[in-house]
Design a protein around this motif. Structure first.
Motif, PDB file in Angstrom:
ATOM      1  N   ASP A  75       0.847  -1.197   0.000  1.00 44.99           N
ATOM      2  CA  ASP A  75       0.000   0.000   0.000  1.00 44.99           C
ATOM      3  C   ASP A  75       0.877   1.239   0.000  1.00 44.99           C
ATOM      4  OD1 ASP A  75      -2.350  -1.492   0.098  1.00 44.99           O
ATOM      5  OD2 ASP A  75      -2.247  -1.645   2.285  1.00 44.99           O
ATOM      6  N   ALA A  76       0.350   2.340  -0.503  1.00 47.56           N
ATOM      7  CA  ALA A  76       1.088   3.598  -0.516  1.00 47.56           C
ATOM      8  C   ALA A  76       1.194   4.133   0.898  1.00 47.56           C
ATOM      9  CB  ALA A  76       0.386   4.611  -1.414  1.00 47.56           C
ATOM     10  N   VAL A  77       2.413   4.589   1.271  1.00 55.19           N
ATOM     11  CA  VAL A  77       2.641   5.209   2.575  1.00 55.19           C
ATOM     12  C   VAL A  77       3.243   6.582   2.321  1.00 55.19           C
ATOM     13  CG1 VAL A  77       3.812   5.055   4.800  1.00 55.19           C
ATOM     14  CG2 VAL A  77       2.990   2.967   3.669  1.00 55.19           C
ATOM     15  N   ILE A  78       2.628   7.616   2.873  1.00 56.27           N
ATOM     16  CA  ILE A  78       3.079   8.992   2.661  1.00 56.27           C
ATOM     17  C   ILE A  78       3.088   9.696   4.002  1.00 56.27           C
ATOM     18  CG2 ILE A  78       2.609  11.199   1.517  1.00 56.27           C
ATOM     19  CD1 ILE A  78       1.156   9.658  -0.669  1.00 56.27           C
ATOM     20  N   ARG A 136       4.356   4.495  -7.455  1.00 55.75           N
ATOM     21  CA  ARG A 136       3.623   3.834  -8.530  1.00 55.75           C
ATOM     22  C   ARG A 136       2.168   4.329  -8.594  1.00 55.75           C
ATOM     23  NH1 ARG A 136       6.105  -0.813  -6.374  1.00 55.75           N
ATOM     24  NH2 ARG A 136       4.116  -1.358  -5.417  1.00 55.75           N
ATOM     25  N   GLN A 137       1.569   4.431  -7.443  1.00 53.74           N
ATOM     26  CA  GLN A 137       0.134   4.773  -7.391  1.00 53.74           C
ATOM     27  C   GLN A 137      -0.136   6.167  -7.944  1.00 53.74           C
ATOM     28  OE1 GLN A 137      -2.241   3.234  -4.142  1.00 53.74           O
ATOM     29  NE2 GLN A 137      -2.948   5.327  -3.704  1.00 53.74           N
ATOM     30  N   TYR A 138       0.785   7.126  -7.708  1.00 51.19           N
ATOM     31  CA  TYR A 138       0.532   8.514  -8.110  1.00 51.19           C
ATOM     32  C   TYR A 138       1.390   8.953  -9.300  1.00 51.19           C
ATOM     33  CZ  TYR A 138      -2.163   8.718  -3.848  1.00 51.19           C
ATOM     34  OH  TYR A 138      -3.092   8.481  -2.878  1.00 51.19           O
ATOM     35  N   GLY A 139       2.219   8.009  -9.833  1.00 54.67           N
ATOM     36  CA  GLY A 139       2.978   8.306 -11.037  1.00 54.67           C
ATOM     37  C   GLY A 139       4.047   9.366 -10.823  1.00 54.67           C
ATOM     38  N   VAL A 140       4.762   9.337  -9.698  1.00 54.01           N
ATOM     39  CA  VAL A 140       5.793  10.329  -9.381  1.00 54.01           C
ATOM     40  C   VAL A 140       7.025   9.593  -8.865  1.00 54.01           C
ATOM     41  CG1 VAL A 140       4.103  12.131  -8.856  1.00 54.01           C
ATOM     42  CG2 VAL A 140       4.908  10.630  -7.032  1.00 54.01           C
ATOM     43  N   GLU A 199       0.441  19.155  -4.303  1.00 55.13           N
ATOM     44  CA  GLU A 199       1.049  19.009  -5.611  1.00 55.13           C
ATOM     45  C   GLU A 199       1.097  17.551  -6.053  1.00 55.13           C
ATOM     46  OE1 GLU A 199       4.631  21.202  -6.324  1.00 55.13           O
ATOM     47  OE2 GLU A 199       4.222  22.566  -4.634  1.00 55.13           O
ATOM     48  N   LEU A 200       0.843  16.655  -5.115  1.00 51.95           N
ATOM     49  CA  LEU A 200       0.818  15.229  -5.417  1.00 51.95           C
ATOM     50  C   LEU A 200      -0.596  14.786  -5.807  1.00 51.95           C
ATOM     51  CD1 LEU A 200       2.394  12.590  -5.510  1.00 51.95           C
ATOM     52  CD2 LEU A 200       1.866  12.254  -3.079  1.00 51.95           C
ATOM     53  N   TYR A 201      -1.586  15.212  -5.045  1.00 53.11           N
ATOM     54  CA  TYR A 201      -2.998  14.910  -5.356  1.00 53.11           C
ATOM     55  C   TYR A 201      -3.874  15.910  -4.597  1.00 53.11           C
ATOM     56  CZ  TYR A 201      -2.668  12.426  -0.862  1.00 53.11           C
ATOM     57  OH  TYR A 201      -2.431  12.100   0.434  1.00 53.11           O
ATOM     58  N   GLU A 202      -5.151  15.937  -5.030  1.00 53.61           N
ATOM     59  CA  GLU A 202      -6.154  16.772  -4.380  1.00 53.61           C
ATOM     60  C   GLU A 202      -7.203  15.875  -3.750  1.00 53.61           C
ATOM     61  OE1 GLU A 202      -7.894  19.443  -7.125  1.00 53.61           O
ATOM     62  OE2 GLU A 202      -6.060  20.567  -7.540  1.00 53.61           O
ATOM     63  N   TYR A 203      -7.746  16.361  -2.604  1.00 59.93           N
ATOM     64  CA  TYR A 203      -8.801  15.626  -1.910  1.00 59.93           C
ATOM     65  C   TYR A 203     -10.159  15.956  -2.509  1.00 59.93           C
ATOM     66  CZ  TYR A 203      -6.055  13.935   2.086  1.00 59.93           C
ATOM     67  OH  TYR A 203      -5.169  13.290   2.886  1.00 59.93           O
ATOM     68  N   ARG A 204     -11.017  14.917  -2.548  1.00 61.51           N
ATOM     69  CA  ARG A 204     -12.454  15.135  -2.756  1.00 61.51           C
ATOM     70  C   ARG A 204     -13.178  14.220  -1.778  1.00 61.51           C
ATOM     71  NH1 ARG A 204     -13.548  15.305  -9.279  1.00 61.51           N
ATOM     72  NH2 ARG A 204     -12.298  17.160  -9.758  1.00 61.51           N
TER      73      ARG A 204
END
Length: 949
Positions: free
Chosen positions: A73-76, A93-97, A109-114
């Motif tokens: 799983d992604a850990v940030i 991998r999950q966010y393509g960075v 800058e990595l993703y936005e919340y909805r």
């Protein structure tokens, strides 16, 4: 097991496993944060590896990085300012960075919340604040715009002092899992709600699943049928075929859709459409079949009905009593009956051919395209079309044919839309009708040409019918069928004429004969009295009694009026000759006596008085003869006006001086009201003086001794107005329009004779009209006095500056004057232009405002006689445009109109007209305006010559 159920169970198992792994990761992170672990074994690509949790910070950081890199799983992790401090390989991998790109940058800058629900964001913040952790679902939008449904577990990180220093989140992408779950749910809903039978069986033919649609079709509930043999659904004679089917499915030889007979619980056989597919396990091995079955009983019935309908439809088309054909949805000729075949005889092949090609062969490209368009409209919209009388030349045959036809939308036996057309060829009937119509039109034209209205009366049914001219003659709105009531006629006839006419008509019917009569009617539309000449002929029935009365009416009002005018003219001529003889004898008698006195007397005083008397009587005779000559010259158009710039008041005072002795002799008083502002005219001063003189003389002659004569001179807009009023004998109302006629005197009895020939006022009117003016008479009746008003066009410039130009010289050639006549009534325009040419001037004709403007530029006329009431560009607008092209005003504009009110004159002046004439323009008036313009042209030519010198 049902394949759908199996898929659902697999997804649930995978979901459970994923949740367990996430919980393990969360528990590991919790234990590490709480310091409960001293070491951790992590499976790496090189094998198990031991990590010690007690050590220096660098070692701990290295451990944590290598450990979290292995988590799927992604850990940030982010600091207190939401800047990324760590992300593992799964997050990259999950966010393509890459970590190098985003470490130190803000998380946004990595993703936005909805958030999925309005209150989720606030709930997450509260959970982190109160418990230091939050778990839930929401949406991440990546930098590329991808939307990920994620399941996150977020933990608050604290420093050694317990203050928050950031957060760490474990994030799982559950987008595909969610879609799979939704697909399973949708599939299950489809299975449960389908009206088709959806069921499965294993390789032994045992039913393993059964949906509600199957229950409805077969009558078996799921608990009755699941676990039993599928042969229960087969008729006995179909079971062997089913075994062969099972065999072929197992070996992979069969799949797809076929039709077969099946059996319900109550033993009813029905036709079914069956789609069959093999069921396979995870290894790809066939473990059974899945079937979708539909009861097609109604479909079979519909197909049979369709076959029956198609046969019936074809029969109806073939047996239709008129020409009938069908165009299908693909716009092809589908069917045609025997009645219609002759019309399409030149088209081969016909059936199956594009309909537009067919009609273009018959009627040509243009008309054929129009007909095809009508059919397409009916096919598309369903709107019926009924053709008006259709007579056209056949393109293929080269002859003219007439058809009655209509289109109608129709549903064809195959369920598609189409167009059916019904038609009759009526060429012969149309030709006969056209011939009859032409004959009727000739009769109507003959009746119109002669002005004869035709009527008929069926005596037996008492119905009366009029033609169009009868309705117009009586001023009655036409009825659609021409029928009228007897009261429409009797109510129009003057009561004093009705009784006699009814008696004549009744006698004619009784005798079955003919009659001719004249009577008067009051026209209903305008109340005008008209004279009618009627002729009737009675047609008898075979029993000798009257059946039809055929009659004609002719409006003879003009003829009656002409006869009356001739009678009055003849009477006036006799009266005039008697008056002329009387007026000439009156001075001749004293002259004759004077000659005898002069021959006999020796007294100089008597001789002198006699001489004066003879001169007076001779002057009276000269005046009588001069008046006669004046009227003769005016009537023949030979009078020559010598217009010039003149002051009206000067001519008025000259007339007063000439008339004053007569007024003084009758002890009458002349009251004057003359404006002090000079009024300038372009007129013949002698003739204007003559007009005023005649009016004053007339007032003095017919006013009693000691009475007052009132005279006013003033300006009204663009007109000079001279009024002479007296308290004399007055004029009867029925004579107001006659006083200006030749030889008219109100009373010619010997005791009322005032002298003169009765042409003074006629002379006034002719001279005033020659100057472009008008004269009117007003009186309240006999004994109430009279008022005469003269209106003359005044010059716009009232200044006295500028020298007068000499009168028009006889040497000025009329041919130098160009005249343009503009009238949309071509006959009126050409006749007026011909009269202009007869007078010796050059003329042209235009029939519209636009053509007039073009001719003004090309022909350059000095005078434009312009009609007002023209369609399109009227006379006012045309005058404005001519004035715009002629700012110096060298063109003289004269308005010709049927409206002569003061407002009409003002409107004409505002539009730029110099003169205003009421139709019809008399020859005297026309000659006068022509001479005025000729004088003006001579002045302009003189001025131009002087300027050049």
């Amino acid at each position: 097991m049902n394949p759908i159920t199996a898929t659902n169970e697999a997804l649930r198992a995978e979901n459970t496993e994923l949740r367990a792994r996430l919980e393990d990761a969360e528990e590991l992170l919790r234990a590490i944060r709480a310091g409960e672990l001293d070491a951790l074994v992590v499976e790496t690509s090189a094998g198990p590896k031991l990590f010690t949790l007690q050590g220096v910070d660098a070692e701990q950081s290295r451990f944590r990085g290598e450990m979290l890199a292995q988590v799927s799983d992604a850990v940030i992790a982010v600091d207190s300012e939401q800047r990324v401090t760590f992300l593992n390989t799964a997050a990259e991998r999950q966010y393509g960075v890459s970590a190098a790109d985003v470490l130190g940058r803000r998380l946004s800058e990595l993703y936005e919340y909805r958030w999925l629900r309005p209150g989720d964001e606030a709930a997450a913040g509260a959970a982190l604040s109160e418990r230091g952790e939050w778990h839930g679902e929401h949406i991440h939008v990546t930098r590329e715009g991808r939307e990920l449904l994620v399941e996150s577990s977020v933990t608050l990180l604290r420093g050694s002092d317990g203050a928050p220093i950031g957060t760490v989140a474990t994030i799982r992408d559950i987008t595909e899992r969610n879609l799979a779950e939704e697909a399973v749910v949708r599939l299950a809903a489809i299975v449960e709600s389908s009206h088709d039978a959806l069921f499965s069986e294993d390789l032994d033919g045992i039913i393993t699943s059964w949906n509600p649609g199957a229950e409805q079709i077969f009558g078996y509930r799921a608990e009755e049928i699941v676990g039993t043999s599928i042969m229960r659904l087969m008729p006995a004679d179909r079971q062997a075929a089913e075994h062969e089917l099972q065999r072929r499915i197992v070996v992979g030889e069969l799949g797809g859709t076929f039709e077969a007979i099946r059996l319900t619980k109550d033993g009813r056989e029905f036709p079914a459409s069956i789609t069959i597919a093999p069921l396979k396990d995870a290894a790809g091995k066939v473990v059974g079949t899945s079937r979708v079955l539909r009861d097609i009983t109604e479909t079979k019935r519909a197909e049979e009905s369709l076959r029956e309908n198609a046969a019936l439809f074809s029969t109806l088309i073939a047996q239709a009593p008129m020409g009938t054909y069908v165009v299908d949805a693909q716009f092809r000729m589908r069917q045609i009956n025997a009645e219609a075949m002759p019309a399409f005889g030149s088209v081969h092949p016909l059936i199956g051919r594009d309909f537009q090609e067919v009609v273009e062969i018959l009627w040509g490209l243009e008309l054929g395209g129009q007909i095809a368009g009508i059919f397409r409209h009916t096919l598309t919209t369903g709107e019926r079309y009924v053709s008006p009388p259709f007579t056209e030349r056949r393109h293929d045959l080269g002859i003219e044919q007439t058809y009655e036809w209509q289109t109608q939308h129709v549903t064809l036996p195959d369920g598609q839309n189409g167009v059916v057309c019904y038609f009759h060829e009526v060429t012969e009937r149309a030709q006969a009708t056209a011939a009859l119509r032409a004959n009727q039109e000739r009769m109507s034209l003959a009746a119109e040409a002669t002005g004869v209205g035709i009527w008929e009366w069926n005596v037996l049914t008492n119905t009366i019918r009029w033609d169009a001219l009868m309705f117009r003659m009586y001023g009655i709105e036409p009825t659609p069928d021409g029928l009228v009531h007897y009261q429409d006629w009797s109510g129009a006839v003057l009561p004093e004429d009705l009784a006699e006419n009814e008696a004549i008509l009744q006698d004619t019917v009784r005798r079955c004969g003919q009659s001719t009569r004249e009577f008067r009617i009051l026209r209903r539309s305008d109340g005008e009295c008209r004279w009618i000449q009627a002729v009737e002929t009675v047609r008898a029935h075979h029993d000798g009694k009257a059946e039809w009365v055929l009659g004609t009416n002719l409006d003879v009002s003009e003829r009656v009026a002409t006869a009356e005018a001739l009678r009055i003219a003849d009477r006036r001529k006799d009266e005039f000759l008697a008056t002329l003889a009387h007026e000439l004898r009156n001075p001749l008698a004293p002259v004759r006596n004077g000659l005898q006195i002069l021959r006999l007397t020796k007294d100089p005083d008597i001789a002198h008085r006699t001489q004066l008397m003879m001169e007076r009587q001779l002057g009276q005779m000269v005046r009588l003869i001069d008046d006669l000559l004046e009227m003769s010259r005016i009537s023949s158009g030979k009078i020559i006006l010598r217009p010039e710039r003149m002051e009206l008041q000067s001519a008025v005072h000259s007339a007063i001086e000439a008339t004053q002795p007569q007024i003084d002799a009758a002890r009458q008083v002349l009251q004057l009201e003359i404006t002090s502002e000079p009024i300038w005219l372009n007129a013949d001063a002698t003739r204007i003086c003559q007009v005023v003189n005649n009016l004053l003389t007339n007032a003095a002659k017919f006013s009693p001794s000691g009475s007052t004569i009132r005279m006013s001179v003033h300006r009204e807009g663009n007109e000079a107005v001279v009024t002479v009023a007296d308290d004399g004998e007055g004029i009867p109302q029925n004579m107001l329009s006659d006083v200006f006629e030749m030889f008219t005197q109100l009373d010619r009895t010997l005791d009322r004779a005032q002298g003169g020939l009765g042409i003074g006022l006629a002379l006034v009117r002719r001279l005033v009209e020659l100057h472009g003016g008008s004269v009117t008479a007003e009186s309240a009746g006999l004994g109430a006095g009279s008022t005469f008003t003269v209106r003359l066009p005044a010059l716009a410039d009232t200044a006295a500056a500028g020298s007068n130009v000499a009168p028009l010289d006889d040497a000025v050639e009329a041919t130098k004057l160009r005249v343009l006549v503009v009238d949309d009534n071509v006959d009126a325009a050409e006749s007026l232009a011909a009269l202009v040419s007869i007078y010796g001037y050059e003329s042209r004709v235009a029939d519209s405002g636009a053509s007039a403007l073009a001719l003004v530029r090309e022909f350059k006329p000095a005078l434009v006689l312009l009609d007002i009431g023209m369609p399109g560009m009227n006379g006012y607008e045309t005058a404005r445009r001519i004035r715009a092209d002629d700012p110096s005003g060298q063109v003289t504009l004269a308005a010709l109109t049927g409206w002569g009110a003061e407002d009409d004159r003002i409107k004409a002046s505002e539009a730029g007209f110099d003169h205003h004439f009421t139709k019809p323009v008399g020859p005297d008036t026309l000659n006068g305006i022509l001479q005025l313009v000729a004088l003006r042209q001579a002045k302009l030519a003189t001025a131009s010559t002087a300027f050049s010198a």
